[in-house]
Design a protein around this motif. Sequence first.
Motif, PDB file in Angstrom:
ATOM      1  N   THR A  29      41.539  15.543 -95.390  1.00  0.00           N
ATOM      2  CA  THR A  29      41.472  15.968 -93.886  1.00  0.00           C
ATOM      3  C   THR A  29      40.827  15.211 -93.227  1.00  0.00           C
ATOM      4  O   THR A  29      40.752  15.344 -92.020  1.00  0.00           O
ATOM      5  N   GLY A  30      40.090  14.203 -93.473  1.00  0.00           N
ATOM      6  CA  GLY A  30      39.362  13.382 -92.669  1.00  0.00           C
ATOM      7  C   GLY A  30      37.945  12.727 -93.356  1.00  0.00           C
ATOM      8  O   GLY A  30      38.238  11.918 -94.396  1.00  0.00           O
ATOM      9  N   TYR A  31      36.760  13.100 -92.974  1.00  0.00           N
ATOM     10  CA  TYR A  31      35.517  12.511 -93.284  1.00  0.00           C
ATOM     11  C   TYR A  31      34.471  13.594 -93.273  1.00  0.00           C
ATOM     12  O   TYR A  31      34.276  14.500 -92.532  1.00  0.00           O
ATOM     13  N   LEU A  82      32.086  18.211 -91.205  1.00  0.00           N
ATOM     14  CA  LEU A  82      33.345  17.699 -91.363  1.00  0.00           C
ATOM     15  C   LEU A  82      33.862  16.899 -89.889  1.00  0.00           C
ATOM     16  O   LEU A  82      33.779  17.298 -88.785  1.00  0.00           O
ATOM     17  N   LEU A  83      34.457  15.659 -89.928  1.00  0.00           N
ATOM     18  CA  LEU A  83      35.230  15.029 -88.919  1.00  0.00           C
ATOM     19  C   LEU A  83      36.711  15.099 -89.471  1.00  0.00           C
ATOM     20  O   LEU A  83      37.009  14.231 -90.079  1.00  0.00           O
ATOM     21  N   HIS A  84      37.315  15.834 -88.735  1.00  0.00           N
ATOM     22  CA  HIS A  84      38.655  16.013 -89.036  1.00  0.00           C
ATOM     23  C   HIS A  84      39.474  14.490 -88.554  1.00  0.00           C
ATOM     24  O   HIS A  84      38.952  14.148 -87.470  1.00  0.00           O
ATOM     25  N   THR A  85      40.540  14.553 -89.154  1.00  0.00           N
ATOM     26  CA  THR A  85      41.255  13.157 -88.712  1.00  0.00           C
ATOM     27  C   THR A  85      41.931  13.433 -87.366  1.00  0.00           C
ATOM     28  O   THR A  85      41.476  12.159 -86.564  1.00  0.00           O
ATOM     29  N   SER A 106      29.004   7.714 -83.563  1.00  0.00           N
ATOM     30  CA  SER A 106      28.630   8.798 -82.352  1.00  0.00           C
ATOM     31  C   SER A 106      29.543  10.002 -82.458  1.00  0.00           C
ATOM     32  O   SER A 106      30.671   9.787 -82.014  1.00  0.00           O
ATOM     33  N   VAL A 107      29.061  11.227 -82.388  1.00  0.00           N
ATOM     34  CA  VAL A 107      30.105  12.363 -82.235  1.00  0.00           C
ATOM     35  C   VAL A 107      29.451  13.576 -81.540  1.00  0.00           C
ATOM     36  O   VAL A 107      28.263  13.581 -81.232  1.00  0.00           O
ATOM     37  N   ALA A 147      32.690  17.736 -86.288  1.00  0.00           N
ATOM     38  CA  ALA A 147      32.200  16.776 -85.333  1.00  0.00           C
ATOM     39  C   ALA A 147      33.604  16.133 -84.702  1.00  0.00           C
ATOM     40  O   ALA A 147      34.688  16.108 -85.194  1.00  0.00           O
ATOM     41  N   THR A 148      33.704  15.481 -83.598  1.00  0.00           N
ATOM     42  CA  THR A 148      34.703  14.921 -82.723  1.00  0.00           C
ATOM     43  C   THR A 148      34.057  13.548 -82.370  1.00  0.00           C
ATOM     44  O   THR A 148      33.019  13.747 -81.665  1.00  0.00           O
TER      45      THR A 148
END
Length: 284
Positions: A20-22, A32-35, A49-50, A62-63
């Motif tokens: 689902t991401g990273y 979680l950094l979603h796709t 950087s998020v 995170a985004t």
Amino acid sequence: MQTAKAGMITECRVEKIIETGYVLRHEGIKILLHTNDAIEPVKKGEDVSVFLYEDKQGNLNATMQIPGVTLDTYDWADVVHVHPRAGVFVDIGITKDILLSKDDLPEMRQQWPRAGDSLFVTLGYDRMERLVAKPVTEEIILQERDIAQDDINGQAISGQIYRILDEGAVFFSEQGIRGFIHESEANGVLRLGEAVSGRVIERKTDGTVNVTLRPIRTERQASDAEKIISYLEGRGGKMPLTDQSPPDLIDRSLGMSKGAFKRAIGKLLKEDKVEQQDGFTFLK
């Protein structure tokens, strides 16, 4: 290093790549950094950087899309949803909409923003330490505003209402000018976040302006006259109202003051569109 918390802009290390991401790590905390929140693909071991926020379950996400509205900055954010018990949700440019609590909204529900309105906000925390939007303060407006030009009286002006007062509303114009609209110069109830267009009626010594949203008298007379014609047509060309009728009866029937009614009737009489007889007005 500061403990990871919603609202922070920080550097995180990519620990692993998942379906689902990273999975990121910040000071021992997994995030979680979603796709959908990744602007571009990143590699394991890379620092990114998020902006941090919490999902509906309270998990830290995170985004890579850094919003213009942060804990330290103000920006305009569109209202996307109104929750009658909680407040309004605004779009700050990330996948999750942020709540502006009803505690920061006017007491009158009619004055609440609607979807599509725009609020000048920053970010902060509520009593439960949850990330929320906060409305602009007057101190920030005083820092950000421009001084109105000396010749601005009579000019058209547009902007967004950022504060509701007992006697009216205050707005920030597209030119960065602070304007006040007294309730007598408004066309009905004004909303927080509402886009308004009007005319400057006074430039004050501090460089702010007073504004009316009401049309010029000749325009009002024409509009009121059309309203009277429509009312007459709906009643077969006859109504029990003249320029001698009591103000409360005029207001109940047409929703206008006696002064406005007399001006509009005078216009129609002069144009020979109506006539009055025995306490009635007739459409000619």
